[in-house]
Design a protein around this motif. Structure first.
Motif, PDB file in Angstrom:
ATOM      1  N   PRO A   1       0.806  -1.258  -0.011  1.00  0.00           N
ATOM      2  CA  PRO A   1       0.012  -0.217   0.163  1.00  0.00           C
ATOM      3  C   PRO A   1       1.086   1.359  -0.008  1.00  0.00           C
TER       4      PRO A   1
ATOM      5  N   GLY B   1       0.512   5.865   0.045  1.00  0.00           N
ATOM      6  CA  GLY B   1      -0.031   6.989   0.196  1.00  0.00           C
ATOM      7  C   GLY B   1       0.479   8.015  -0.554  1.00  0.00           C
TER       8      GLY B   1
ATOM      9  N   THR C   1       5.744   9.572   1.393  1.00  0.00           N
ATOM     10  CA  THR C   1       6.486  10.543   2.294  1.00  0.00           C
ATOM     11  C   THR C   1       7.219   9.955   3.378  1.00  0.00           C
ATOM     12  N   GLY C   2       6.872   8.523   3.578  1.00  0.00           N
ATOM     13  CA  GLY C   2       7.265   7.835   4.934  1.00  0.00           C
ATOM     14  C   GLY C   2       8.920   7.747   4.947  1.00  0.00           C
TER      15      GLY C   2
ATOM     16  N   SER D   1       5.520  17.169   6.203  1.00  0.00           N
ATOM     17  CA  SER D   1       5.147  16.629   4.849  1.00  0.00           C
ATOM     18  C   SER D   1       3.541  16.800   4.631  1.00  0.00           C
TER      19      SER D   1
ATOM     20  N   THR E   1      -0.807  11.431   3.356  1.00  0.00           N
ATOM     21  CA  THR E   1      -2.244  11.204   3.096  1.00  0.00           C
ATOM     22  C   THR E   1      -2.447  10.648   4.360  1.00  0.00           C
TER      23      THR E   1
END
Ligand code: FAD
Length: 479
Positions: A67, A69, A72-73, A135, A140
């Motif tokens: 998955p 979003g 930006t992790g 971020s 998200t």
């Protein structure tokens, strides 16, 4: 087999939403640009039903799902491995606001909604959604929940976990759990919501969430304060908590090294005070009773701290522009200064607030003993005990020299966190970057419970495999 799956996915989503080749490239590299994987395809479903259909198809073909979003992790958790077997499932098109209930103070929104858009939707309803991260323009809400994100307002409002009341989740079987409850009290068994939050896409796919809203503050006061030592900064945190109560919404610690890097590398963001103290904190008071009330409270608490010698200097924002400029130091200039100084080795750790001085002294000393001249670049959310304890190359050296010792430096810092009762990941998660060091700091009992949970929620091990827990360590069931 993979060709057949691709045909079925194209039939389900439309060919334009099944990206392969160069169309997929933008989804395959992590935020730090250190990890690049490969994928069978990147999928962009439009709604929960399509997400569920994708999961069922992938399950039939035993195809792993990563998955994603906003990507930006910081732990490589949304990046596939390099086998090319997995699909990346982008939630970006599930971005609708489904409902706002101002009587219940809740907002129901789809997982791919960008955090800044969620904040804006709340503001338009006259409410605050307080999750706030650097971020926020691209991460998200689904990613925030999957990582249990923190940020600058945790001190007052809590992590993402404390801001969510209900979830809608597609399970590993491709079923939909309709858990979008807007309840503040619900003691009806296991807290499934809390298991999905922070699970980094390894237990289920979040498709929507019901979030808590708060009143918008009527006034805010921001200041950058200087402290003669870290003990004074911690003592002032206690004073500010007592004086401001729930009004204390941020307490962002920065060392003199951090502000020195900004002064050196980002002169377009001038510092508002002379750099003469070892520690600084950006603090924010939010007030529900208006400008004058906020100003009076602020001046009383900070003034007394001055008289008591806890605070040695202060730059107090007198306007919104000045407040924004102070926040830009923390949110933008700090990151930019580190980039311009050269890549550094990053740590996102937490220790009990009372043990921060000992942790800093012990870790600084151990680092200097083994890697003379390296520069600790320490900042963080002091009120949460969360430090970003980054390590930069010695003056006159290069980042490449430093990175030759990367694993040893991580180990030294994490080995120091552990005996101080801390955590090796305060808010960024485990992903793939910290996966293999996790067993060094978690008990066998805790890890075994985590593996059993994973096997129960995802028996075939298809949801974000290789993240948080190593696949070889999982007891998964082949059907
Ligand atoms: P992604 O990076 O796309 O994914 C992260 C993880 O969540 C992956 O495991 C992914 O598989 C999973 N995931 C994503 N969406 C879903 C979903 N719908 N269902 C299930 N799993 C899903 N983090 C903080 O906590 N605090 C900060 O202050 C902070 N500041 C940052 C500042 C900058 C400049 C940057 C670049 C990052 C910062 N981060 C911070 C890290 C990052 O922004 C957060 O982790 C954010 O929550 C990730 O959201 P995302 O949508 O980008 O998720």
């Amino acid at each position: 087999m993979s060709a057949a799956l691709l045909d079925e996915l194209r039939a389900a989503l439309g060919a334009a939403q099944v990206l392969t080749g160069s169309g997929a490239d933008g989804y395959l590299t992590d935020q730090h640009r250190r990890l690049t994987g490969r994928a069978l395809a990147v999928l962009r479903p439009a709604d929960t039903a399509q997400v569920a259909q994708v999961v069922r198809l992938c399950r039939q073909h035993r195809t792993p799902i990563v998955p994603q979003g906003g990507n930006t992790g910081l732990m490589g958790a949304a990046t596939p491995d390099d086998s090319g077997r997995a699909v990346v499932l982008s939630l970006a098109r599930l971005n609708r606001v489904r409902a706002i209930d101002t009587d219940n103070d809740t907002l129901t929104v789809e997982a791919g909604a960008v955090l800044a858009a969620v904040q804006q939707a709340a503001r338009e309803a006259g409410r605050l959604f307080p999750l706030s991260l650097g971020s926020e323009g691209s991460c998200t809400i689904g990613g925030n929940l999957a990582t249990n994100a923190g940020g600058t307002q945790v001190l007052r409002y809590g992590n993402a976990r404390e801001l969510v009341l209900g979830l809608e989740v597609v399970t590993a079987e491709g079923e939909v759990w309709h858990g979008l409850r807007g309840l503040r009290k619900d003691n009806t068994g296991y807290a499934l919501r809390d298991l999905y939050v922070g699970s980094e896409g390894t237990l289920g796919i979040i498709t929507a969430a019901t979030l808590k809203l708060y009143p918008l503050p009527q006034a805010q006061h921001t200041a950058l304060l200087a402290f003669g030592c870290i003990h004074d900064a911690i003592a002032f945190l206690g004073v500010a908590r007592a004086g401001f109560g729930a009004g204390l919404t941020a307490f962002e610690l920065m060392s003199d090294t951090v502000l020195g890097l900004i002064a050196q590398h980002v002169p377009e963001q001038p510092l508002p005070l002379a750099l003469e103290a070892p520690w600084y904190a950006l603090i924010e008071l939010s007030d529900s009773e208006g400008e004058q009330h906020a100003r009076d409270r602020f001046e009383a608490v900070v003034g007394r701290a001055f008289e008591d010698g806890l605070v040695s200097d202060a730059a107090i924002a007198e306007s919104l522009q000045q407040s924004d400029a102070l926040w830009r130091l923390r949110e933008e200039a700090l990151g930019e200064a580190q980039r311009r100084d050269g890549r550094n080795i990053k740590h996102d750790v937490s220790v009990p607030i009372s043990r921060i001085p000992d942790f800093l002294a012990a870790t600084d000393a151990a680092l200097q003993a083994r890697f003379p001249g390296v520069r600790p670049v320490a900042f963080g959310h002091l009120g949460d005990g969360n430090l970003h304890y980054n390590v930069s190359h010695p003056l006159g050296g290069t980042p490449a020299d430093l990175f030759a010792h990367e694993d040893a430096i991580h180990e030294l810092v994490h080995d120091s966190v552990h005996p101080h009762g801390g955590s090796i990941s305060a808010e960024h998660g485990i992903g793939q970057t910290k996966r293999d060091v996790l067993p060094r700091y978690k008990s066998a009992v805790e890890l075994d419970l985590m593996r059993r949970l994973k096997a129960a929620f995802d028996p075939l091990g298809l949801l974000n495999p290789g993240k948080v827990l190593a696949p070889a360590s999982l007891r998964l069931h082949e059907e």
